[in-house]
Design a protein around this motif. Structure first.
Motif, mmCIF file in Angstrom:
data_model
loop_
_atom_site.group_PDB
_atom_site.id
_atom_site.type_symbol
_atom_site.label_atom_id
_atom_site.label_comp_id
_atom_site.label_asym_id
_atom_site.label_seq_id
_atom_site.Cartn_x
_atom_site.Cartn_y
_atom_site.Cartn_z
ATOM 1 N N TYR A 16 13.844 -1.705 16.293
ATOM 2 C CA TYR A 16 13.939 -1.777 14.821
ATOM 3 C C TYR A 16 15.262 -2.412 14.395
ATOM 4 C CZ TYR A 16 13.860 -0.337 9.909
ATOM 5 O OH TYR A 16 13.880 -0.329 8.523
ATOM 6 N N THR B 63 10.200 7.345 1.587
ATOM 7 C CA THR B 63 8.878 6.763 1.853
ATOM 8 C C THR B 63 8.282 7.386 3.116
ATOM 9 O OG1 THR B 63 9.690 5.044 3.310
ATOM 10 C CG2 THR B 63 9.702 4.526 0.957
ATOM 11 N N ARG C 249 -2.827 -3.803 5.082
ATOM 12 C CA ARG C 249 -4.143 -3.460 5.620
ATOM 13 C C ARG C 249 -4.913 -2.616 4.613
ATOM 14 N NH1 ARG C 249 -1.594 -1.110 11.050
ATOM 15 N NH2 ARG C 249 -0.301 -0.299 9.364
ATOM 16 N N ASN D 127 8.299 -7.457 2.670
ATOM 17 C CA ASN D 127 8.690 -6.041 2.642
ATOM 18 C C ASN D 127 8.079 -5.243 3.795
ATOM 19 O OD1 ASN D 127 9.162 -3.241 1.303
ATOM 20 N ND2 ASN D 127 6.929 -3.415 1.448
ATOM 21 N N SER E 111 0.817 -1.224 0.000
ATOM 22 C CA SER E 111 0.000 0.000 0.000
ATOM 23 C C SER E 111 0.845 1.266 0.000
ATOM 24 C CB SER E 111 -0.926 -0.003 1.222
ATOM 25 O OG SER E 111 -0.151 -0.082 2.399
ATOM 26 N N SER E 112 2.159 1.140 0.133
ATOM 27 C CA SER E 112 2.968 2.348 0.324
ATOM 28 C C SER E 112 4.437 2.060 0.013
ATOM 29 C CB SER E 112 2.801 2.752 1.807
ATOM 30 O OG SER E 112 3.692 3.748 2.200
#
Ligand SMILES: NC(=O)c1ccc[n+]([C@@H]2O[C@H](COP(=O)([O-])OP(=O)(O)OC[C@H]3O[C@@H](n4cnc5c(N)ncnc54)[C@H](OP(=O)(O)O)[C@@H]3O)[C@@H](O)[C@H]2O)c1
Length: 234
Positions: free
Chosen positions: A141, A178, A32, A75, A9-10
């Protein structure tokens, strides 16, 4: 080829799905949200932090509808709150690790179970330079991406033992323009010593366009197996 891509989606996942469709590949996108509409695109709505939805995922029907070789691209990823470890909540650690590690490992297991071995082209995990480079305020992360790298290396050893030719990669794409980078620049800089560095990279035009990452990845997949842990340069 048939691409199963999470996070379509992105950002990198969206650019990769679009590049695959432009080249005539089939794409199954998992996220989602969805903004893609194409005859060769199938969307599976799934929240990768929802263990019930995760366990219900099933690729076998798609395998029956196509004879193409398949590529899994893990991803989807999140960075969450950027702050020192003592300021982070249980939900932060739990959700980040579900998306960045547990879902990625489970989807890999599903791919290996449900895609006939002769049709398993490759498994690509989108890792990060942060897997190998500790960045204060990104502890969950960085450590999740280090786990992704070791997962890929271990898979490669499993394939070697079994004589399996499926390729596996953990790719660090570079610093990419992004929403994740927007979130990094928007983070409170009080406990984030690298804040100015990321803002400066954006100002200087040093961020890599997601489309460039997508095209590089598609080129990469056409080559014979390269190093499992790979840092893209452009
Ligand atoms: N941008 C960079 O500089 C950079 C550098 C190194 C590595 N990476 C890695 O590249 C990958 C893609 O990141 P990006 O920069 O393209 O970020 P992005 O634009 O924020 O995209 C993240 C994608 O992950 C999906 N996602 C997040 N949480 C999810 C959930 N709970 N369930 C399902 N999907 C979820 C999102 O979809 P929904 O919100 O629709 O669910 C979205 O499509 C990540 O693994 C990231 O760690 C990025």
């Amino acid at each position: 080829m048939l691409f199963i891509i999470t996070g379509t989606s992105s950002g990198i996942g969206l650019a990769l799905a679009e590049a695959c469709l432009e080249k005539g590949h089939e794409v199954i996108g998992i996220a989602r949200r969805n903004h893609l509409n194409h005859a060769n695109f199938t969307f599976i709505a799934c929240d990768l932090t929802d263990t019930i939805q995760l366990e219900k995922l099933d690729f076998s029907t798609f395998m029956k509808n196509s004879n193409a070789e398949a590529v899994l691209v893990n991803n989807a990823g999140v960075i969450g709150k950027i702050d020192y470890t003592e300021n982070l909540s249980f939900a932060h650690f739990h959700k980040l690790n579900l998306v960045n590690i547990t879902a990625l490992q489970w989807l890999t297991s599903l791919f290996l179970k449900q895609v006939p071995m002769a049709r398993q082209h490759s498994i690509v995990h989108i890792s990060s330079g942060a897997a190998q480079r500790p960045i204060p305020a990104w502890s969950a992360y960085c450590s999740s991406k280090a786990a992704v790298d070791m997962f890929a290396l271990t898979l490669k050893e499993e394939f070697k033992e079994k004589g399996q030719t499926t390729k596996v990669y953990a790719i660090a794409p570079g610093v990419v323009d992004t929403v994740m980078q927007e979130d990094i620049r928007a983070a409170d800089k009080t406990n984030f010593s690298s804040s100015d560095k990321f803002k400066e990279m954006k100002r200087s035009g040093d961020l890599i366009p997601p489309k460039k990452v997508a095209l590089k990845l598609l080129q990469w997949l056409e080559m014979p197996q390269q190093d499992v842990i790979t840092r893209f340069t452009y």
